[in-house]
Design a protein around this motif. Structure first.
Motif, PDB file in Angstrom:
ATOM      1  N   LYS A  70       0.834  -1.204   0.000  1.00  0.00           N
ATOM      2  CA  LYS A  70       0.000   0.000   0.000  1.00  0.00           C
ATOM      3  C   LYS A  70       0.870   1.256   0.000  1.00  0.00           C
ATOM      4  O   LYS A  70       0.605   2.217  -0.718  1.00  0.00           O
ATOM      5  CB  LYS A  70      -0.923  -0.003   1.212  1.00  0.00           C
ATOM      6  N   TYR A  71       1.927   1.231   0.809  1.00  0.00           N
ATOM      7  CA  TYR A  71       2.795   2.397   0.905  1.00  0.00           C
ATOM      8  C   TYR A  71       3.711   2.512  -0.306  1.00  0.00           C
ATOM      9  O   TYR A  71       4.091   3.626  -0.712  1.00  0.00           O
ATOM     10  CB  TYR A  71       3.607   2.324   2.205  1.00  0.00           C
ATOM     11  N   ALA A  72       4.066   1.381  -0.900  1.00  0.00           N
ATOM     12  CA  ALA A  72       4.894   1.407  -2.096  1.00  0.00           C
ATOM     13  C   ALA A  72       4.173   2.115  -3.237  1.00  0.00           C
ATOM     14  O   ALA A  72       4.756   2.948  -3.949  1.00  0.00           O
ATOM     15  CB  ALA A  72       5.280  -0.018  -2.499  1.00  0.00           C
ATOM     16  N   TYR A  73       2.890   1.782  -3.424  1.00  0.00           N
ATOM     17  CA  TYR A  73       2.124   2.430  -4.490  1.00  0.00           C
ATOM     18  C   TYR A  73       1.933   3.920  -4.205  1.00  0.00           C
ATOM     19  O   TYR A  73       1.946   4.750  -5.118  1.00  0.00           O
ATOM     20  CB  TYR A  73       0.771   1.747  -4.664  1.00  0.00           C
ATOM     21  N   GLN A  74       1.754   4.258  -2.931  1.00  0.00           N
ATOM     22  CA  GLN A  74       1.626   5.671  -2.586  1.00  0.00           C
ATOM     23  C   GLN A  74       2.925   6.424  -2.892  1.00  0.00           C
ATOM     24  O   GLN A  74       2.896   7.576  -3.333  1.00  0.00           O
ATOM     25  CB  GLN A  74       1.277   5.820  -1.099  1.00  0.00           C
ATOM     26  N   ILE A 135     -11.901  -4.216  -7.850  1.00  0.00           N
ATOM     27  CA  ILE A 135     -11.796  -2.777  -8.114  1.00  0.00           C
ATOM     28  C   ILE A 135     -11.712  -2.003  -6.804  1.00  0.00           C
ATOM     29  O   ILE A 135     -10.850  -1.138  -6.624  1.00  0.00           O
ATOM     30  CB  ILE A 135     -12.993  -2.301  -8.951  1.00  0.00           C
ATOM     31  N   LEU A 136     -12.606  -2.333  -5.885  1.00  0.00           N
ATOM     32  CA  LEU A 136     -12.629  -1.639  -4.599  1.00  0.00           C
ATOM     33  C   LEU A 136     -11.316  -1.832  -3.857  1.00  0.00           C
ATOM     34  O   LEU A 136     -10.748  -0.873  -3.307  1.00  0.00           O
ATOM     35  CB  LEU A 136     -13.804  -2.158  -3.755  1.00  0.00           C
ATOM     36  N   ASP A 141      -6.208   0.093  -1.606  1.00  0.00           N
ATOM     37  CA  ASP A 141      -4.784  -0.181  -1.410  1.00  0.00           C
ATOM     38  C   ASP A 141      -3.878   0.823  -2.114  1.00  0.00           C
ATOM     39  O   ASP A 141      -2.653   0.648  -2.139  1.00  0.00           O
ATOM     40  CB  ASP A 141      -4.437  -1.587  -1.898  1.00  0.00           C
ATOM     41  N   TYR A 142      -4.459   1.873  -2.708  1.00  0.00           N
ATOM     42  CA  TYR A 142      -3.712   2.903  -3.435  1.00  0.00           C
ATOM     43  C   TYR A 142      -3.016   2.341  -4.668  1.00  0.00           C
ATOM     44  O   TYR A 142      -2.123   2.971  -5.227  1.00  0.00           O
ATOM     45  CB  TYR A 142      -2.671   3.581  -2.531  1.00  0.00           C
ATOM     46  N   GLU A 143      -3.416   1.170  -5.116  1.00  0.00           N
ATOM     47  CA  GLU A 143      -2.822   0.573  -6.309  1.00  0.00           C
ATOM     48  C   GLU A 143      -3.321   1.266  -7.568  1.00  0.00           C
ATOM     49  O   GLU A 143      -2.605   1.354  -8.562  1.00  0.00           O
ATOM     50  CB  GLU A 143      -3.172  -0.912  -6.356  1.00  0.00           C
ATOM     51  N   ILE A 158     -13.865   6.117   0.620  1.00  0.00           N
ATOM     52  CA  ILE A 158     -14.052   6.170  -0.832  1.00  0.00           C
ATOM     53  C   ILE A 158     -14.984   7.319  -1.233  1.00  0.00           C
ATOM     54  O   ILE A 158     -16.047   7.498  -0.648  1.00  0.00           O
ATOM     55  CB  ILE A 158     -14.645   4.839  -1.344  1.00  0.00           C
ATOM     56  N   LEU A 159     -14.557   8.066  -2.258  1.00  0.00           N
ATOM     57  CA  LEU A 159     -15.428   9.058  -2.888  1.00  0.00           C
ATOM     58  C   LEU A 159     -16.077   8.397  -4.106  1.00  0.00           C
ATOM     59  O   LEU A 159     -15.385   7.795  -4.924  1.00  0.00           O
ATOM     60  CB  LEU A 159     -14.627  10.285  -3.317  1.00  0.00           C
ATOM     61  N   PHE A 160     -17.390   8.527  -4.207  1.00  0.00           N
ATOM     62  CA  PHE A 160     -18.149   7.893  -5.287  1.00  0.00           C
ATOM     63  C   PHE A 160     -18.826   8.968  -6.114  1.00  0.00           C
ATOM     64  O   PHE A 160     -19.562   9.804  -5.591  1.00  0.00           O
ATOM     65  CB  PHE A 160     -19.194   6.940  -4.701  1.00  0.00           C
TER      66      PHE A 160
END
Length: 299
Positions: A70-74, A135-136, A141-143, A158-160
């Protein structure tokens, strides 16, 4: 920990995570395999945790690896956003990662992709296929930069952004449809239900609707694509729940029919993004154009 981390270690981690192989990760990064191995070992030393399970068939994330990802993608997202901001871009560029259901891409999204890539040639749209839960999870996970889902996940993180209502129908061949007309929907108790899998929202919705109608799904077949589902159903092998727009051609030529259920079924598709994700210039531009396009599309 931050004093010891290097960007190349993070990139090696993500490449290995996505490629599932040290050799493929090395090819992707232009390294020799031993370099990727060293970078992962350095990360594991820095974090004090084993990040990957090594198996003969490939690799899998450990629990610590899942947290680290999660942090890697961020980190990668932050680096890209910083680069864009520093360059004071006049035109959007870089990569946007999106995940959507196959049926939405095939029936609704392709015209937007064609228009967007024509207007923003420097942007690399990486569009992936996945179920509602895939998808969710990718957004949480910030992927991913964005996801497109068939209903509001109602998560506080989540913003929808709703974009359109989609009518969904039970479809079957003329033969199965005739049986239903002559005998009633109860005949479906003896027919095969076909879907993309139990994690698919279409599958779970269908099971609930059928249960309310007194039909139990005792035999189900999972197929990997919408086209395979339509072809299989049109051969008289069971029935499926699909977007009505996805079978317009089949309805016109008579290879598929809509089964008569009393209640109208629909999903409210929308764009989702993590509430805490700092959108880059390119991502903000993409989001604006995407929502404007579908506002025009539905007008």
């Amino acid at each position: 920990m931050i004093d010891s981390l290097e960007g190349r270690f993070i990139l090696a981690f993500i490449a290995l995570l996505e490629e599932k192989s040290f050799s493929r990760a090395a090819d992707r990064l232009g390294y020799v395999q031993s370099t990727v191995t060293t970078h992962i070992q350095q990360l594991e030393k820095i974090s004090g945790q084993k990040l990957f399970h090594r198996y003969p068939r490939g690799i899998e994330l450990t629990e610590a690896g899942k947290v680290f990802s999660k942090y890697a993608y961020q980190y990668v997202h932050f680096s890209q956003s910083l680069k864009e901001s520093m360059n004071e871009l006049d035109q959007p560029c870089g990569t946007i990662r999106i995940r959507t259901q196959e049926s939405f891409f095939l029936t609704r999204m392709l015209p937007f992709v064609q228009e967007y890539t024509r207007n923003s040639p420097s942007v690399n749209l990486r569009i992936e296929q996945g179920s509602h839960q895939d998808i969710l999870k990718g957004v949480l996970d910030y992927e991913l930069d964005f996801g497109i889902v068939p209903q509001n996940p109602n998560r506080h993180e989540i913003l929808f952004y709703p974009i359109m209502e989609e009518t969904i129908v039970f479809a079957a061949s003329e033969d199965v449809s005739r049986k239903v007309r002559n005998t009633g929907v109860q005949i479906l108790n003896d027919e095969l239900f076909i879907s993309s899998g139990t994690s698919c929202l279409y599958h779970t919705t269908a099971v609930d609707v059928l249960k309310d109608a007194g039909i139990m799904v005792k035999d189900a077949l999972e197929l990997p694509s919408l086209e395979m589902i339509k072809q299989y159903v049109s051969c008289g092998k069971g029935y499926a729940l699909v977007p009505e727009i996805a079978i317009n051609n089949e309805l016109k030529i008579g290879t598929l029919k809509i089964l008569p259920f009393n209640s109208k079924m629909s999903f409210s598709h929308g764009l989702i993004v993590h509430k805490n994700r700092e959108l880059s210039f390119t991502a903000k531009s993409f989001q604006s154009e995407f929502l404007c396009f579908f506002n025009r599309y539905m007008s």
